[in-house]
Design a protein around this motif. Structure first.
Motif, short mmCIF file in Angstrom:
data_model
loop_
_atom_site.label_atom_id
_atom_site.label_comp_id
_atom_site.label_asym_id
_atom_site.label_seq_id
_atom_site.Cartn_x
_atom_site.Cartn_y
_atom_site.Cartn_z
N ALA A 1 30.50 -1.54 -25.49
CA ALA A 1 31.75 -2.07 -24.78
C ALA A 1 31.94 -0.42 -24.57
N GLU A 2 32.04 0.07 -25.56
CA GLU A 2 32.16 1.36 -25.57
C GLU A 2 32.30 2.68 -24.05
N ALA A 3 29.97 2.54 -23.89
CA ALA A 3 29.74 2.70 -22.29
C ALA A 3 30.29 2.50 -21.52
N VAL A 4 31.15 0.99 -21.14
CA VAL A 4 31.00 0.70 -20.21
C VAL A 4 32.82 1.23 -20.06
N ARG A 5 33.74 0.87 -20.94
CA ARG A 5 34.59 2.42 -20.73
C ARG A 5 34.78 2.54 -20.62
N ASN A 6 33.52 3.75 -20.32
CA ASN A 6 33.28 5.03 -20.68
C ASN A 6 32.90 5.21 -18.75
N PHE A 7 32.11 4.31 -18.59
CA PHE A 7 31.72 3.95 -16.83
C PHE A 7 32.86 3.71 -15.52
N LYS A 8 34.29 2.89 -16.89
CA LYS A 8 35.26 3.34 -15.87
C LYS A 8 36.10 3.89 -15.53
N GLN A 9 35.65 4.48 -16.50
CA GLN A 9 36.80 5.91 -16.67
C GLN A 9 35.84 7.10 -15.16
N GLN A 10 34.49 7.07 -15.11
CA GLN A 10 33.79 7.79 -14.73
C GLN A 10 33.53 7.45 -13.38
N GLU A 11 33.65 6.01 -12.87
CA GLU A 11 33.78 5.18 -11.75
C GLU A 11 35.36 5.71 -10.62
N SER A 12 36.85 5.91 -11.57
CA SER A 12 37.89 6.56 -11.31
C SER A 12 37.82 7.91 -10.90
N THR A 13 36.63 9.12 -11.83
CA THR A 13 36.69 10.41 -11.35
C THR A 13 35.49 10.76 -10.65
N LEU A 14 34.15 9.61 -10.08
CA LEU A 14 33.34 9.87 -9.33
C LEU A 14 33.34 10.71 -7.98
N CYS A 15 34.34 10.35 -7.15
CA CYS A 15 34.94 11.31 -5.76
C CYS A 15 34.59 12.88 -6.43
N GLN B 1 35.52 9.91 6.75
CA GLN B 1 36.24 8.63 7.58
C GLN B 1 34.72 7.39 7.28
N GLU B 2 33.76 8.12 7.91
CA GLU B 2 32.54 7.11 7.76
C GLU B 2 32.43 6.41 6.22
N THR B 3 33.04 7.46 5.37
CA THR B 3 31.93 7.00 4.11
C THR B 3 33.06 6.55 3.25
N ASP B 4 32.17 4.92 3.27
CA ASP B 4 33.21 4.07 1.85
C ASP B 4 33.53 4.29 0.56
N ASN B 5 32.93 5.00 0.09
CA ASN B 5 32.78 4.97 -0.93
C ASN B 5 34.19 5.74 -1.74
N VAL B 6 35.18 6.93 -1.03
CA VAL B 6 36.08 7.23 -0.85
C VAL B 6 37.64 6.93 -0.76
N ASP B 7 38.41 6.97 -1.74
CA ASP B 7 39.88 7.02 -1.76
C ASP B 7 40.87 6.90 -0.32
N PRO B 8 40.65 7.08 0.58
CA PRO B 8 41.77 7.35 2.10
C PRO B 8 42.31 8.10 1.48
N ALA B 9 43.15 7.94 0.41
CA ALA B 9 44.03 8.44 -0.16
C ALA B 9 43.97 10.38 -0.17
N ILE B 10 42.69 10.17 -0.75
CA ILE B 10 42.29 11.87 -0.99
C ILE B 10 41.10 12.37 -0.60
N LYS B 11 40.56 11.41 0.54
CA LYS B 11 39.79 11.81 2.20
C LYS B 11 40.38 13.99 2.78
N GLU B 12 41.59 13.49 2.44
CA GLU B 12 42.16 14.73 3.29
C GLU B 12 42.41 16.29 2.40
#
Length: 1744
Positions: A621-635, A256-267
């Motif tokens: 540009a390709e790398a930025v796209r990859n990083f964006k993708q990574q950001e979504s699966t980071l948790c 609950q105190e961790t900001d970087n996690v999407d609240p929907a998936i905390k449980e």
């Protein structure tokens, strides 16, 4: 109301703060919410006052707080909290204590903290609690019990509160005085006793003890037995594993105190974390079963996982954002380039116009500056002239001044002298002078001279008489003043003239005048000196005037010069202003020029940039796209890598894969709310990159995947890494990685804590190496990172040490399979660096290729390094470029370095790509060439792992990878060369296999050599896929079908079960039918003596060797050792089964300062003789003082250490004998050996000897000593063949030739060698060989040969009897303590050494005659050619003799090989009853079946007369009573113990273990009769014995046939037979013996008693059988080991009537053990010579 009651009933939770903290009231808790609220509030208040605790109060935790609170609130409430470390025992106790307003005290361990320190701490607690009445909790954890004796004090504290000698007498007095008033206040007498009791009572009320102990291992059990108060005087509260809900709620609370996690998936995240923890627990169980490794998880490790997740997530998010920003920034900057180029061109045009104007301005200025410069030059010339003049004048002045000063200096002494002369004058002596009436002329002259000199205005007085003088001196003071202030620079000329006569008068001298008057002398001196002064002064005066004049001239000249200089300064200033103006103009001009050029360059660069952008644009540009993708699966990704780092380090590869791929990844997808995660994520890519891995490998990290994972965990974990590194590969890399900055220490080394403290403050990395299984408790706070003062300090002992956050601690152990406690595992991240088979194969491949094809290996290694270098370079370039771009200001086109960097990156990347392509081609070629050698490396790796597994057989078998590598390299060098590569590799494999085999076997006991050879063979064949694993599994496990009955007479049920199980396998279909169908052929095969040499019947003979082994295992388990030996020989070659011991000198060559030689001792062998012999050859002896032999024992450790230090320095040899006797010193020895392994003298050698431990638990020799040494077992060889060779090896050709009577000497010598071999090897047949074990050794043989030589030389005839007596009764007989063994020894010698041997008629064994006269090598050859294969016949025994021990040996062989197989049993022992239940069932059954004891008094009244038989019956009943009452007593006690009504003692525990393992407990067997049965059979036997006794004692009539084995003491019954006969016939008892007739009857046939004597039954014969038809002893039938004897009729006869012809005196024993269980001797009829049965070890047994 009703509702509240219902709720309370459901909760069933009571505590003293249910209505809030404050007034304690014992009330029920309403509901969890209220409780949580109260506790959270308490926790907040606690955290404000104390070091903050971050607790999650889930239901379990809250109920624990309530429990602890209840315990603390109850009077004298002490708690024992049991749970693994990290369950929250301490934290919850602290909170509970705070709620009850109690202080918490814990001891602080420091170096050397012992009982006295604990007493001081406890004394303070006592005074606080007892005198000051302060409520305190004394909290003690496992780690704080540094010494088990601490618990003695705690036990006293808990039990009575009285701890002996806790307070000094003085303190006791103070205590008594302090509590006096309170005692009176209670209305008691204030006696000492009352005061003390009051004090102790209050201490027990106010001082609560809370013990936090772990239930792991047997520590708690032993403690509770030794210190009963720990259990009896405490309330026990168990902390069980956290349930899954608890794990989920805890992780959710933190998330609950961790900001970087999407609240929907905390449980979902919290569920996954809990699942990871639980799944690791499950896996750890199978890890323990299969790999025997202990891996624990505790709540603390779960919390650490959450903590790591939070920090990794924050770190990775930050990194990812930074990367994206950098790239986006870079892209943006690059894209804005072209727009800026036009601005630049316009700028350039303006700059050119400006430049032209500036050039003109500068030219004008140059002219003006020229004119001004001329003016200045002219004025400067004038000034220079003036300056020279001034200089000349100044020089003149200086010279004159110097002259004046020198002359004046000459006058100075005279003036001083005059002054001193005046000082001698005073009022007294002047008055005295004045009072003279008529002084001598000399005195008057003086006064006259004074009058002259002081005459005013040069008027010299005429009257200079004494009278005038008196007038002058009338006023003494005035006179003195006039002299002092006399104007010495201006004396009148007249005065000077007038004074001359006096001056020239010789008497006018102060010395002379002093004799007349002192005052006159003073005046005289004054006159003389004043005149001298004035003369000099007159010379100087003109010079002074000249000086004054010159000074005036100088001043004038200087004034003139100053005016001119001022003018020049004015001119210079003007010039400077002009020059500055000019320079500014020039600079402007230059700057303008540069700007123009720069703009021009920038335009060019910009054009290049625009060109470059295209390629980068796409990539980034390709790398930025990859990083964006990574950001979504980071948790999700970070969740997986957190689990990977937190939990997988200690597992091996297979388990890591199972958990990661088989459990965790699938679970992520099954969640209700799935957590997005990168598909096929490799945790390594998230935590490191190629460049890091490349760097590590260059630092020496092995290149396999496991090592890379380990290194990643080591660098990513937040808990301190603890590296399990038996092969020392990890530590090598760590030391290279950290280099000089690493502080390496060992626990316990001098000053190690100081080093750690310093490193802690300085933020350095510390490596603690060679850790044992426990760590110094002082380091506890450091290991668990318990910081104080807001994270600035850590306590080490009682010292607060500054803590620098960049401090890094790495722990390292050499132990291959350490068992670390859960607390330790929770504090550290365990990393298993144990080398893997693939990893080692790659390393060895590199080694073999570097020796075989150094060119290839170098190329490969350079390529790897180059590739690694490329990866690192590329990354650095890219990083630099991006950081430049991101930090570049708005217009970055001027940054040439940046643009050039861009180009370099592109250029380098292109070059690298090109080289990578080239390298790929080269690498393929290299790998192809290297792959040819992979088979050899694979074989070596396999052998290492088999060798490494040997410690499962015996802990002495420890081998290091370092030593193995040396053997491996030697083997590669030794392998025969061959032009054909394939053949060369085959030679390599052969050489490696045999070298490793030899290296290993010389350190193995004989009994384990075949095991090792078999394991090598099986594993090699499995790897080569030459055998079917299922068949091998059958052979090893032998899963025979239970409960089948054999249809053929030659196979037992067990064997038939094996055949049936085999028949279920495809390859053995119908085997059972074939055996039943052709029973005759199979019987012949199964009953042949050496079936392994025969062919199988029918088509079964065409089966593979392994399949034949499987069938043999069922048919003849006793022949399996031979069959396996043949199997090894067939598959690997005969050199693997014929063991001739290696020559000592060969082994010695391999040793050195770092490689000691370790002799594993066996009885009867002295290996150190070889060392002394070899030392003599090389000049190392006692006399040369370079050979030290220390036999260790009490007090010899110091001697040994000194010897080692001296030897290492000087290059001597040291023998350390029996190091197993000094267990405590061994770790010191290990460290010493390690120190001396480097930098010692090259001739330094250490030889160590020790006995192997009887059981693995008592093994104490440190691994470090064992694994680095060459281990040598010097056991007597096994098998007749090896023994006979070894016996002969003690002699040589010279020995054979030394005796004059060569023929007799050689024959008897060979017979002696055979006898020695037989005597040594007969041991293996157990009691049938020798009744007791004797240490016959080669010394017996060599001395016997010396005796033989002496006797033959001294006697004309060969004295056979004397020789036999000497050999049999003295040399060998000296060892023998049993008369039957002595008879056996005598019989052998009578058979081997007799006159017939000279006629060549002696057979040493069937088919092995005594050899003719040969030379030394001829005898060895004779043995090889003619000695029959190993069988009991060689010893005079029947083949049955070896069936028993061979079956056992082969069972053990297969069991051991099975244990060494790579294990994989999932599930394991699950289900079934618990140990206690099983014991309880057996216990109840025994108690139920055990009859009542015999009532001796009643029996006595029944017996009419006390015949010898009745007496025997009474004795037996009494003995039986003793035994049964002990059985009942001990079982009742155990029953109470199991119910928990009695404390379990060690005796009860031993009894429980014995029952569980079906063994007869010691306390029973001590009171019983000898027996070798298991408990179940023993008890059945016991009941039968009781029944027999009951039958006999019912009417005391002797049974028709007596069961002799049913007696405790059968001798008493046999003696009773003689007694009753002796009484009847009135014969003397000592002249009688028993006559033994074997009848043809069975037990059932005996109905009537014999007229005299008795029938006995229940005997068995071993070693032969009884032929009932012939009434004689006959050869046993094969596989009939102990045939039953018919009923025997015993009667007593006088000794002289005894018939001894054709009789074999047969010993009767109670059990197989023979020896001490001897009962009697029965004479049995025989047709053969009795000696045959003696050699065959024939005896009668009462039980089998």
């Amino acid at each position: 109301m009703q509702e509240t009651l219902e709720q309370t009933r459901i909760m069933n939770m009571y505590c003293h703060f249910a209505h809030g903290v404050g007034e304690p009231k014992y009330m029920p808790v309403r509901d969890w919410e209220t409780l949580n609220k109260i506790l959270m509030e308490a926790l907040e208040n606690y955290n404000e006052l104390n070091a903050a605790m971050s607790l999650v109060l889930f239901e379990d935790a809250m109920s624990h707080i309530c429990r602890i609170n209840r315990i603390l609130e109850s009077p004298r409430g002490n708690a024992l909290l049991v749970g693994v470390g990290g369950s929250g025992k301490q934290s919850l106790t602290r909170l509970a204590a705070y709620i009850s307003s109690l202080e918490v005290f814990q001891i602080t361990l420091r170096k050397g903290y012992g009982i006295p320190d604990l007493k001081i701490d406890l004394a303070n607690l006592y005074l606080n609690a007892g005198v000051k009445n302060v409520g305190t909790v004394f909290l003690m954890t496992d780690a704080q019990v540094a010494d088990e004796k601490f618990l003695v004090l705690v036990n006293d504290l808990l039990a009575s509160g009285e701890i002996p000698d806790l307070l000094s007498d003085e303190e006791v007095e103070n205590v008594i005085n302090n509590v006096r008033n309170e005692v009176k206040g209670q209305g008691l007498m204030d006696t000492r006793e009352n005061c003390w009791k009051f004090f102790i009572d209050r201490v027990r009320r106010q001082l609560k003890v809370a013990l936090c102990f772990s239930p792991v291992g047997n520590k708690l059990r032993i403690r509770s037995r030794k210190f009963p108060a720990v259990v009896n005087c405490t309330a026990i509260n168990w902390f069980h594993e956290w349930p899954q809900e608890a794990l989920e709620s805890v992780s959710l609370r933190f998330l609950q105190e961790t900001d970087n996690v999407d609240p929907a998936i905390k449980e979902s995240v919290s569920k996954f974390m809990a699942y990871v923890h639980v799944s690791v627990n499950e896996k750890s169980k199978s890890y323990l079963v299969n790999e025997r490794r202990y891996n624990y998880t505790t709540p603390k490790s779960f919390l650490e996982q959450i903590k790591l997740y939070q920090s990794l997530l924050a770190k990775k998010s930050k990194e990812l954002t930074a990367k994206m920003e950098r790239l986006e920034n870079g892209l943006q900057k690059l894209n804005s380039t072209s727009a800026q180029v036009d601005d630049l061109k316009a700028k350039l045009a303006a700059q050119e116009v400006e430049l032209k104007q500036k050039n003109e301005d500068a030219d004008k200025l140059i002219q003006v500056v020229g004119v001004e410069t001329e003016k200045v030059s002219k004025e400067k010339a004038i000034a220079d002239g003036e300056e020279q003049k001034v200089a000349l004048i100044a020089e003149e002045v200086t010279r004159t001044q110097r002259d004046c000063e020198e002359d004046l200096a000459k006058a100075e002494p005279a003036l001083i002298a005059a002054q001193e002369a005046l000082n001698t004058l005073n009022k007294n002596n002047l008055t005295e002078l004045k009072s003279f009436g008529s002084p001598p002329s000399a005195v008057t002259n003086v006064t006259a001279a004074v009058l002259v000199l002081t005459a005013l205005g040069g008027k010299v007085p005429k009257d200079r008489s004494w009278k005038s003088a008196k007038v002058m001196m009338a006023k003494v003071d005035g006179f003195l003043d006039s002299l002092i202030n006399f104007n010495k620079e201006n004396i009148h000329e007249n005065c000077l003239k007038a004074i001359q006569p006096y001056m020239h008068d010789p008497e006018f001298n102060p010395e002379f005048i002093a004799s007349k008057s002192l005052a006159a002398a003073g005046l005289c001196s004054w006159v003389v000196n004043i005149v001298k002064f004035y003369e000099v002064y007159c010379d100087v005066e003109p010079k002074r005037q000249a000086l004054n004049k010159a000074n005036a001239e100088l001043a004038a000249a200087q004034d003139k010069l100053a005016i001119i200089k001022a003018k020049i300064t004015q001119l210079n200033e003007n010039l400077a202003k002009l020059t500055a103006k000019f320079e500014q103009a020039t600079a402007d001009k230059l700057k303008c020029q540069q700007e123009a050029e720069s703009t021009e360059r920038t335009i060019a660069l910009a054009n290049r940039l625009v060109k470059e952008i295209a390629s980068k644009n796409v990539r980034w540009a390709e790398a930025v796209r990859n990083f964006k993708q990574q950001e979504s699966t980071l948790c999700g990704d970070v969740l997986l890598i957190t689990a990977f780092v937190s939990y997988l380090g200690y597992f091996t590869k297979k388990y890591r894969q199972d958990l990661m791929d088989g459990m965790w990844k699938p679970y992520l997808g099954q969640l209700k709310v799935p957590i997005p995660v990168t598909s096929d994520l490799d945790p390594l890519t998230m935590l490191t990159d190629d460049a890091d891995v490349a760097t590590w490998q260059n630092e020496g990290l092995p290149a396999d995947r496991m090592s890379t994972e380990n290194a990643t965990i080591l660098t990513s974990c937040e808990r301190w890494p603890l590296v399990i590194d038996p092969q020392l590969q990890g530590i090598k890399w760590i030391k290279n990685k950290y280099g000089e900055d690493l502080r390496v220490v060992r626990i316990g080394q001098k000053g190690y804590l100081d080093i750690m403290e310093h490193a802690l403050g300085a933020g350095e990395a510390v490596l603690i190496e060679n850790l044992e299984e426990s760590v110094d408790p002082v380091l506890g706070p450091l290991l668990s990172r318990e910081t104080i003062k807001k994270g600035r300090c850590i306590k080490i002992g009682d010292k607060e040490c500054e803590y620098n956050s960049s401090f890094r601690l790495i722990l390292h152990t050499k132990l291959a399979n350490p068992h670390y406690q859960p607390e330790m595992q929770a504090q550290c991240t365990l990393i298993n660096f144990t080398v893997t088979r693939d990893g080692l194969e790659d390393q060895l491949l590199a080694a073999v290729v570097s020796m075989e094809r150094p060119d290839l290996e170098e190329l490969k290694s350079n390529l790897t390094k180059q590739q690694n270098g490329f990866k690192i370079t590329l990354k650095t370039l890219e990083d630099n470029l991006l950081s430049r771009l991101s930090s570049a200001s708005g217009n970055f086109l001027g940054d040439t370095a940046l643009v050039e960097n861009l180009e370099t990156t592109k250029r380098t990347a292109a070059e690298i790509e090109e080289k990578v392509e080239e390298a790929k081609v080269t690498e393929v070629k290299i790998n192809e060439a290297r792959e040819h050698y992979r088979l050899a490396a694979g074989r070596a790796s396999l052998l290492y792992f088999i060798m490494n597994d040997l410690n499962k057989i015996h802990p002495m078998y420890q081998f290091s990878l370092k030593a193995f590598s040396i053997v491996f390299q030697m083997a590669v060098k030794k392998a025969p060369a061959d032009e054909v590569l394939k053949q060369r590799v085959a030679n390599l494999i052969d050489s490696i296999t045999f070298s490793v085999f030899q290296y290993t076997t010389r350190g193995l006991f004989e009994c384990d050599k075949l095991t090792y050879a078999a394991q090598v063979t099986f594993q090699v064949l499995l790897i080569n896929k030459e055998i079917n694993p299922k068949e091998l599994d059958f052979l090893l496990r032998y899963p025979a079908l239970p409960g089948v009955s054999s249809p053929v007479d030659f196979l037992s049920n067990q064997s038939w079960g094996g055949i049936k199980a085999l028949s279920n396998m495809e390859e053995f279909r119908n085997l059972d039918r074939d055996i039943e169908g052709s029973a005759k052929r199979w019987k012949k095969f199964a009953e042949s003596e050496c079936p392994e040499k025969e062919k199988f019947p029918q088509e079964w003979k065409n089966k593979t060797t392994l399949q034949q082994l499987c069938m043999m295992r069922a048919l003849r388990p006793d022949r399996m050792t031979y069959a396996v030996r043949d199997f090894v020989e067939e598959k690997l070659g005969s050199k693997y089964v014929t063991s001739r011991s290696l020559d000592f000198s060969t082994s010695f060559e391999e040793s050195g300062p770092a490689i000691p030689m370790f002799f594993i001792l066996s009885p009867g062998v002295d290996p150190l003789k070889d060392v002394e012999r070899h030392g003599k050859k090389l000049g190392f002896t006692f006399n040369n003082r370079n050979f030290h032999n220390v036999s260790l024992g009490q007090g010899q450790e110091v001697v040994a250490e000194q010897a080692l230090d001296l030897a290492a320095r000087e290059g001597h040899w040291v023998i350390l004998q029996n190091i197993h006797l000094v267990a405590k010193w061994l770790s010191t020895l290990e460290k010493k050996m390690e120190q001396h392994s480097e930098g010692s003298h090259e001739n330094f050698h250490v030889f160590i000897s020790a006995e192997p431990a009887p059981s693995p638990d008592s093994h104490i020799i440190p691994q470090g000593i064992l694994e680095n040494s060459i281990k040598i077992t010097n056991e007597p060889p096994t098998g007749m063949h090896a023994n006979l060779h070894k016996s002969l090896d003690n002699f040589n050709q010279d020995t054979l030739e030394m005796c004059a009577r060569e023929n007799e000497f050689k024959s008897i010598l060979f017979a002696l060698c055979y006898f020695h071999a037989v005597a040594a090897e007969r041991r293996k047949f157990g009691a049938q060989g020798w009744n007791r074990s004797y240490p016959f050794n080669t010394g017996d043989l060599t001395i016997s040969v010396n005796v033989l030589y002496n006797y033959l030389e001294a006697n004309a005839k060969v004295p056979y009897d004397d020789l036999r007596y000497l050999f049999g009764e003295i040399m060998y007989g000296g060892h023998i303590t049993d008369d039957w063994d002595r008879r056996l020894c005598r019989t052998y010698l009578e058979e081997f050494i007799k006159p017939e041997m000279m006629e060549g008629e002696v057979l040493l064994a069937a088919g092995f005659p005594l050899p003719p006269n040969l030379d030394y090598n001829g005898y060895h050859q004779y043995i090889d050619d003619l000695l029959p294969p190993e069988s009991p016949y060689l010893y005079g025994l029947h083949p049955n003799a070896e069936i028993g021990f061979l079956t056992l040996t082969s069972e053990k062989l297969f069991r051991t090989v099975l244990e060494m197989q790579p294990r994989d049993s999932s599930g394991g022992e699950g289900g079934g009853t618990t140990r206690e239940e099983k014991v309880k069932t057996t216990l109840d059954e025994v108690m139920e079946k055990l009859p009542e004891e015999f009532n001796i008094a009643e029996l006595m009244s029944k017996a009419e007369e006390r015949t010898p038989y009745v007496v025997v019956a009474f004795q037996e009943c009494e003995r039986m009573n003793v035994l049964t009452s002990e059985i009942k007593r001990s079982l009742k006690e155990l029953d109470l113990g199991l119910k928990g009504e009695l404390t379990m003692t060690s005796d009860m525990e031993n009894l429980q273990n014995a029952i569980f393992f079906d063994q007869v407990p010691d306390s029973w067997s001590k009171r019983a009769y000898p027996s070798m049965a298991g408990l179940a059979n023993w008890f059945v036997d016991l009941l039968n014995r009781i029944k027999e006794l009951e039958t006999w004692t019912s009417d005391f009539a002797l049974p028709s046939a007596v069961w002799l084995a049913g007696f405790f003491n059968p001798q008493s019954f046999l003696t009773a037979i003689m007694q009753s006969m002796a009484r009847r016939n009135e014969w003397p008892l000592d002249k009688m013996c028993l006559q033994c007739d074997v009848t043809k009857k069975n037990r059932e046939d005996c109905s009537a008693l014999p007229r005299e004597g008795a029938y006995i039954h229940g005997l068995f014969m071993e070693g032969a059988r009884w032929d009932s038809q012939g009434g004689i002893i006959a050869d046993a039938r094969l596989k009939e080991l102990t045939p039953t004897m018919p009923v025997i009729f015993l009667k007593a006869i006088p000794v002289d009537k005894q018939d001894t012809r054709s009789m074999y005196p047969c010993p009767v024993y109670k059990t197989h053990l023979r020896g001490p269980t001897y009962v009697w001797t029965f004479n049995l009829k025989t047709k053969e010579k009795p000696s045959k049965w003696v050699l065959a070890g024939v005896s009668l047994l009462l039980q089998i």
